[in-house]
Write a protein that holds these residues in place. Structure first.
Motif, PDB file in Angstrom:
ATOM      1  N   LEU A   1       5.740 -11.540  -1.149  1.00 42.71           N
ATOM      2  CA  LEU A   1       5.467 -12.972  -1.271  1.00 42.71           C
ATOM      3  C   LEU A   1       5.830 -13.779  -0.026  1.00 42.71           C
ATOM      4  CD1 LEU A   1       6.757 -13.549  -4.936  1.00 42.71           C
ATOM      5  CD2 LEU A   1       4.413 -13.126  -4.156  1.00 42.71           C
ATOM      6  N   VAL A   2       6.739 -13.259   0.782  1.00 41.57           N
ATOM      7  CA  VAL A   2       7.211 -14.037   1.933  1.00 41.57           C
ATOM      8  C   VAL A   2       6.844 -13.382   3.270  1.00 41.57           C
ATOM      9  CG1 VAL A   2       9.241 -15.012   3.096  1.00 41.57           C
ATOM     10  CG2 VAL A   2       9.126 -14.975   0.582  1.00 41.57           C
ATOM     11  N   VAL A   3       7.202 -12.109   3.421  1.00 44.17           N
ATOM     12  CA  VAL A   3       7.075 -11.451   4.720  1.00 44.17           C
ATOM     13  C   VAL A   3       5.634 -11.030   5.025  1.00 44.17           C
ATOM     14  CG1 VAL A   3       7.841  -9.519   6.145  1.00 44.17           C
ATOM     15  CG2 VAL A   3       9.461 -10.682   4.645  1.00 44.17           C
ATOM     16  N   LEU A   4       5.028 -10.245   4.120  1.00 48.24           N
ATOM     17  CA  LEU A   4       3.699  -9.701   4.396  1.00 48.24           C
ATOM     18  C   LEU A   4       2.615 -10.769   4.585  1.00 48.24           C
ATOM     19  CD1 LEU A   4       3.471  -6.458   2.225  1.00 48.24           C
ATOM     20  CD2 LEU A   4       3.542  -6.655   4.709  1.00 48.24           C
ATOM     21  N   PRO A   5       2.598 -11.847   3.790  1.00 50.50           N
ATOM     22  CA  PRO A   5       1.572 -12.872   4.038  1.00 50.50           C
ATOM     23  C   PRO A   5       1.632 -13.441   5.454  1.00 50.50           C
ATOM     24  CG  PRO A   5       2.529 -13.182   1.870  1.00 50.50           C
ATOM     25  CD  PRO A   5       3.361 -12.135   2.556  1.00 50.50           C
ATOM     26  N   GLN A   6       2.840 -13.558   5.999  1.00 48.82           N
ATOM     27  CA  GLN A   6       2.970 -14.045   7.372  1.00 48.82           C
ATOM     28  C   GLN A   6       2.636 -12.954   8.385  1.00 48.82           C
ATOM     29  OE1 GLN A   6       6.486 -16.754   8.056  1.00 48.82           O
ATOM     30  NE2 GLN A   6       7.095 -15.979   6.036  1.00 48.82           N
TER      31      GLN A   6
ATOM     32  N   GLN B   1      13.585 -15.864   7.324  1.00 49.29           N
ATOM     33  CA  GLN B   1      12.657 -15.976   6.203  1.00 49.29           C
ATOM     34  C   GLN B   1      13.085 -15.049   5.068  1.00 49.29           C
ATOM     35  OE1 GLN B   1       9.734 -17.857   5.968  1.00 49.29           O
ATOM     36  NE2 GLN B   1      10.144 -18.884   7.909  1.00 49.29           N
ATOM     37  N   GLY B   2      13.402 -13.818   5.423  1.00 55.27           N
ATOM     38  CA  GLY B   2      13.838 -12.862   4.409  1.00 55.27           C
ATOM     39  C   GLY B   2      15.191 -13.232   3.830  1.00 55.27           C
ATOM     40  N   GLU B   3      16.096 -13.696   4.678  1.00 58.94           N
ATOM     41  CA  GLU B   3      17.425 -14.084   4.205  1.00 58.94           C
ATOM     42  C   GLU B   3      17.336 -15.263   3.248  1.00 58.94           C
ATOM     43  OE1 GLU B   3      19.488 -14.821   7.802  1.00 58.94           O
ATOM     44  OE2 GLU B   3      19.914 -12.701   8.209  1.00 58.94           O
TER      45      GLU B   3
ATOM     46  N   ILE C   1       5.465  -7.191  10.610  1.00 55.05           N
ATOM     47  CA  ILE C   1       6.650  -7.556   9.833  1.00 55.05           C
ATOM     48  C   ILE C   1       7.793  -7.959  10.759  1.00 55.05           C
ATOM     49  CG2 ILE C   1       8.452  -6.603   8.328  1.00 55.05           C
ATOM     50  CD1 ILE C   1       6.253  -4.932   6.979  1.00 55.05           C
ATOM     51  N   ASN C   2       7.920  -7.268  11.882  1.00 54.92           N
ATOM     52  CA  ASN C   2       8.999  -7.566  12.827  1.00 54.92           C
ATOM     53  C   ASN C   2       8.827  -8.914  13.521  1.00 54.92           C
ATOM     54  OD1 ASN C   2      10.342  -5.166  12.288  1.00 54.92           O
ATOM     55  ND2 ASN C   2       9.310  -4.037  13.924  1.00 54.92           N
ATOM     56  N   THR C   3       7.613  -9.476  13.468  1.00 54.52           N
ATOM     57  CA  THR C   3       7.400 -10.790  14.078  1.00 54.52           C
ATOM     58  C   THR C   3       7.847 -11.932  13.167  1.00 54.52           C
ATOM     59  OG1 THR C   3       5.128 -11.034  13.219  1.00 54.52           O
ATOM     60  CG2 THR C   3       5.391  -9.913  15.336  1.00 54.52           C
ATOM     61  N   VAL C   4       8.054 -11.628  11.890  1.00 53.75           N
ATOM     62  CA  VAL C   4       8.502 -12.657  10.946  1.00 53.75           C
ATOM     63  C   VAL C   4       9.999 -12.900  11.163  1.00 53.75           C
ATOM     64  CG1 VAL C   4       8.736 -13.284   8.506  1.00 53.75           C
ATOM     65  CG2 VAL C   4       6.749 -11.971   9.293  1.00 53.75           C
TER      66      VAL C   4
ATOM     67  N   LEU D   1      17.641 -16.956  -2.567  1.00 54.93           N
ATOM     68  CA  LEU D   1      17.072 -17.566  -3.768  1.00 54.93           C
ATOM     69  C   LEU D   1      17.019 -16.594  -4.940  1.00 54.93           C
ATOM     70  CD1 LEU D   1      14.098 -19.552  -2.164  1.00 54.93           C
ATOM     71  CD2 LEU D   1      16.266 -20.486  -3.018  1.00 54.93           C
ATOM     72  N   GLY D   2      17.508 -15.367  -4.716  1.00 55.39           N
ATOM     73  CA  GLY D   2      17.549 -14.376  -5.782  1.00 55.39           C
ATOM     74  C   GLY D   2      16.336 -13.471  -5.849  1.00 55.39           C
ATOM     75  N   MET D   3      15.475 -13.505  -4.834  1.00 54.95           N
ATOM     76  CA  MET D   3      14.287 -12.654  -4.839  1.00 54.95           C
ATOM     77  C   MET D   3      14.672 -11.222  -4.480  1.00 54.95           C
ATOM     78  SD  MET D   3      11.562 -15.247  -2.967  1.00 54.95           S
ATOM     79  CE  MET D   3      10.154 -14.179  -3.256  1.00 54.95           C
ATOM     80  N   THR D   4      14.004 -10.264  -5.109  1.00 54.19           N
ATOM     81  CA  THR D   4      14.244  -8.853  -4.811  1.00 54.19           C
ATOM     82  C   THR D   4      13.574  -8.486  -3.489  1.00 54.19           C
ATOM     83  OG1 THR D   4      12.255  -8.104  -5.971  1.00 54.19           O
ATOM     84  CG2 THR D   4      14.284  -8.331  -7.270  1.00 54.19           C
ATOM     85  N   PHE D   5      13.860  -7.251  -3.015  1.00 53.89           N
ATOM     86  CA  PHE D   5      13.226  -6.797  -1.772  1.00 53.89           C
ATOM     87  C   PHE D   5      11.713  -6.784  -1.900  1.00 53.89           C
ATOM     88  CE2 PHE D   5      11.237  -3.151   0.361  1.00 53.89           C
ATOM     89  CZ  PHE D   5      11.417  -3.531   1.681  1.00 53.89           C
ATOM     90  N   THR D   6      11.213  -6.278  -3.038  1.00 54.71           N
ATOM     91  CA  THR D   6       9.771  -6.211  -3.251  1.00 54.71           C
ATOM     92  C   THR D   6       9.147  -7.600  -3.264  1.00 54.71           C
ATOM     93  OG1 THR D   6      10.027  -4.177  -4.530  1.00 54.71           O
ATOM     94  CG2 THR D   6       7.951  -5.374  -4.778  1.00 54.71           C
ATOM     95  N   GLN D   7       9.783  -8.544  -3.948  1.00 60.07           N
ATOM     96  CA  GLN D   7       9.274  -9.914  -3.991  1.00 60.07           C
ATOM     97  C   GLN D   7       9.302 -10.554  -2.607  1.00 60.07           C
ATOM     98  OE1 GLN D   7      12.004 -11.400  -6.978  1.00 60.07           O
ATOM     99  NE2 GLN D   7      10.380 -11.442  -8.537  1.00 60.07           N
ATOM    100  N   THR D   8      10.373 -10.328  -1.887  1.00 59.44           N
ATOM    101  CA  THR D   8      10.484 -10.893  -0.533  1.00 59.44           C
ATOM    102  C   THR D   8       9.400 -10.345   0.375  1.00 59.44           C
ATOM    103  OG1 THR D   8      12.885 -11.110  -0.776  1.00 59.44           O
ATOM    104  CG2 THR D   8      12.004 -11.146   1.464  1.00 59.44           C
TER     105      THR D   8
END
Length: 214
Positions: free
Chosen positions: A131-136, A114-116, A107-110, A121-128
């Motif tokens: 959908l964004v951080v963990l796949p990478q 990306q999270g910001e 996670i720290n390599t992302v 875009l209005g995504m919650t922490f769980t969605q971020t």
């Protein structure tokens, strides 16, 4: 070969016992590891503290001591389950701490951006996170997670000391029957190699498909 042929059913029972312990414990470790990694990076302080304590305690506790605590301690509090279930709990919880740290390092390599961007875009922490951080992050943690699960398969040998059917425990019966101890352990080692090579092959395939190109 006589040691194996004459006692194939015993070896098979031990092999399947180790395989079941490895599979069930791996699933538990991955689920708990993912949950604790989420806690470690959560914006809620209490969750971060809980995740940190979980990882710190389990990573610094000898696995044998954890087995004693789970298999012998929980029944004193009225928790009565088959020893196999207790062994899965001990192995899964212990390994989850290492899975958590592997995921957190990924996670720290992302990039923070990306999270910001996701939050803008209005995504919650769980969605971020999902959908964004963990796949990478997943792409960079495939090798360490695979190595951790291989270590889990080998650590399952401790369960044999607590009346759980597994591969290493077969040597006791074969030794009592008078079989050559060297060849007894050779075939036990072969069984562990089959399991660890299978895990290694699986994660090599995952790395080739989704891993980060270096």
């Amino acid at each position: 070969m006589n040691v194996l042929i004459d006692n194939f059913s015993l070896y098979a029972e031990g092999f399947l016992g180790t395989l079941e312990l490895t599979v069930y414990s791996s699933v538990l470790a991955l689920l708990l590891g993912f949950l604790m990694a989420s806690f470690r990076v959560a914006p809620v302080r209490s969750l971060r503290v809980f995740g940190t304590v979980w990882v710190t305690v389990l990573r610094n506790t000898p696995l044998t001591l954890l087995f004693f605590a789970v298999l012998l301690g929980l029944p004193r509090f009225g928790v009565v389950l088959p020893f196999e279930v207790f062994a899965v709990l001990a192995l899964g919880c212990y390994t989850s701490a290492f899975i958590c740290e592997a995921l957190r390092s990924g996670i720290n390599t992302v990039p923070t951006g990306q999270g910001e961007a996701a939050r803008s875009l209005g995504m919650t922490f769980t969605q971020t996170l999902n959908l964004v951080v963990l796949p990478q992050a997943f792409r960079s943690v495939i090798p360490p997670v695979g190595s951790t699960l291989i270590a889990l398969a080998k650590n399952s040998a401790i369960a044999g000391a607590f009346s759980v059917t597994e591969l290493l425990g077969t040597y006791k019966t074969l030794s009592e029957l008078g079989y050559n101890i060297v060849w007894t352990f050779v075939w036990i080692a072969v069984g562990y190699l089959i399991i660890t090579f299978a895990i290694s092959a699986l994660f090599n395939a995952l790395e080739k498909k989704w891993g980060v190109a270096r």
